[in-house]
Design a protein around this motif. Sequence first.
Motif, short mmCIF file in Angstrom:
data_model
loop_
_atom_site.label_atom_id
_atom_site.label_comp_id
_atom_site.label_asym_id
_atom_site.label_seq_id
_atom_site.Cartn_x
_atom_site.Cartn_y
_atom_site.Cartn_z
N VAL C 106 75.86 37.26 40.73
CA VAL C 106 75.48 36.28 41.75
C VAL C 106 75.16 36.92 43.10
CG1 VAL C 106 77.78 35.67 42.63
CG2 VAL C 106 75.95 33.96 42.62
N GLY C 107 75.78 38.06 43.40
CA GLY C 107 75.48 38.74 44.67
C GLY C 107 74.02 39.18 44.72
N LEU C 109 71.58 37.72 42.94
CA LEU C 109 70.80 36.49 43.09
C LEU C 109 70.75 36.08 44.56
CD1 LEU C 109 69.33 33.96 42.12
CD2 LEU C 109 71.56 32.93 41.63
N PHE C 110 71.90 36.15 45.22
CA PHE C 110 71.96 35.81 46.66
C PHE C 110 70.97 36.68 47.43
CE2 PHE C 110 73.64 36.34 50.93
CZ PHE C 110 73.91 35.03 51.31
N VAL C 113 67.26 35.71 46.72
CA VAL C 113 66.92 34.47 47.44
C VAL C 113 66.77 34.75 48.94
CG1 VAL C 113 67.71 32.14 48.01
CG2 VAL C 113 68.06 33.05 45.70
#
Lengths: 166, 166, 166, 166
Positions: C106-107, C109-110, C113
Amino acid sequence: MRIAVIGYSGPIDKDPVKSLEEICVQTGRVLAQKDHTIITGGRDGVMELVARGAKEASGTIIGVLPKGARGNPYNTINLDTGQDYLVRSLVLIHAADMVISIGGEVGTLFEIVTSYAYQKPVILFRGTGGWTDRIAPTLIDGYYLDNRRLTKILQISSIEELMLHI
Amino acid sequence: MRIAVIGYSGPIDKDPVKSLEEICVQTGRVLAQKDHTIITGGRDGVMELVARGAKEASGTIIGVLPKGARGNPYNTINLDTGQDYLVRSLVLIHAADMVISIGGEVGTLFEIVTSYAYQKPVILFRGTGGWTDRIAPTLIDGYYLDNRRLTKILQISSIEELMLHI
Amino acid sequence: MRIAVIGYSGPIDKDPVKSLEEICVQTGRVLAQKDHTIITGGRDGVMELVARGAKEASGTIIGVLPKGARGNPYNTINLDTGQDYLVRSLVLIHAADMVISIGGEVGTLFEIVTSYAYQKPVILFRGTGGWTDRIAPTLIDGYYLDNRRLTKILQISSIEELMLHI
Amino acid sequence: MRIAVIGYSGPIDKDPVKSLEEICVQTGRVLAQKDHTIITGGRDGVMELVARGAKEASGTIIGVLPKGARGNPYNTINLDTGQDYLVRSLVLIHAADMVISIGGEVGTLFEIVTSYAYQKPVILFRGTGGWTDRIAPTLIDGYYLDNRRLTKILQISSIEELMLHI
């Protein structure tokens, strides 16, 4: 207006906060009576006493908290910013239209400096100790933190005087 | 070590920066000679002169910039933090092991206060004007910004004295 | 250019990072050979392997770290931002001109984005798993995270293809 | 609870926001009726419609704004964080106990990812378009943004279903 009140943290039954109880509670009360929204760092000390005074006068108090901190019981709303206490203070000051300072250690100094940098007028409640008193003699022409004169830092020494500015 | 140098911004050919040219260039040079990495706010003024001195001595200089700002030509690396100049300063100070202050307006005061809050030792280069000189008489016991004594703020007044601390 | 490489953290001798060793080391190497400055989150996993490759080719690697984290041994400079890992990632991405993504949870993905929001071109190294692969089918017209088309997200699947873009 | 509602910005009399009017107004209303404090990004679009619904039910709505933005007329309190819209979103999400997502472009995706990283439960209001719908098929086991399973991302498709979770 949204008015931030900054100052000493720490237990409210011990000095230096204890001696400032009346000033803090009255400050909260008059701000609420004039329908200002009060913004604080949300915790104990000056923040708690101001919030207590504001709540007695049915005011709205927003506590802008550092990551994981607990708000005092008088806040209308606690906002955990998720950030460290300095970033939290940037958000807190930016959210205010005016800032009132009562006593205070380095966190308060940080907020006074931030207020000036973000061009928010500051009112020093003189005689309350800490950086609120210690910053006063350093002011250029009695008002400014530097030669750019970004905003005025005023000095008052009573609730009556405070009421002339809010 | 990573050593931040903070101080006046502004054109290097005009006072107050111009008069500090030798101090700044020498500071950069000795930091580089001792193999420290120099961190600055990346722009003109004290930052540019320190970077010039460091570059002459083949040092590494990181400019930690606010959103959209341009770095001076002596920086080894420019890091645009994308944030406003206060958030940028939080990052800059946190990245350093020690901070040297030369002159400076409110941005420098903000960085001195941040250094203390983040417990980074500060060296005030006395006689350079601005907040570097104005903060000195406010220090508790000559060293501290508040009663918590989070870190020491030292005072020096020559390159020779500086070299004893780096 | 300053090129950020983002991706899986975690031990380099275990999957999913272990299987990506060659891709990561080669990516670091070619970026350094083309004289780009490499920026990473500074820790283990993809960040460490890319830094190792870049260091072998005498590149400059900046590790932009969250508060208190330790950089891997291949970084030229470690910058402890003092902030949490999301704020750290905003600074890291803003400091880059382009972003290369390899695997990632998720890091990552962050950071993909954030890159798009800050209009930094992104290169997805396809076949490396994690969000680098999972974000691809969601792209509008194969390139964009939303209808504003703020920047292009490209896809490559070999070092040769990567070299066409750097 | 403090519940953040995130989603499309943009004019409320144009699609995609216009078609979501009833869902947004009803969401605001039921949150207020259950005495939750509503937190939004404070501007137009989904944020404005949710605030309107909440205000009709006498709810408290906090608008957490990026630097210089203007809040919509239904917010009880506007907090200008002084930061860019991504840092603003970190503060907004951290301040919430739960997050409801309706439609949305990349800013909404950023907030969904931030919610997951900060371990705040997310409810996707399916059928509302944008990233609220597009993120759903990427979820691991239907709930998670990555293998760490930091928090659950739930999916609902009616106000009745929403009421089971608030």
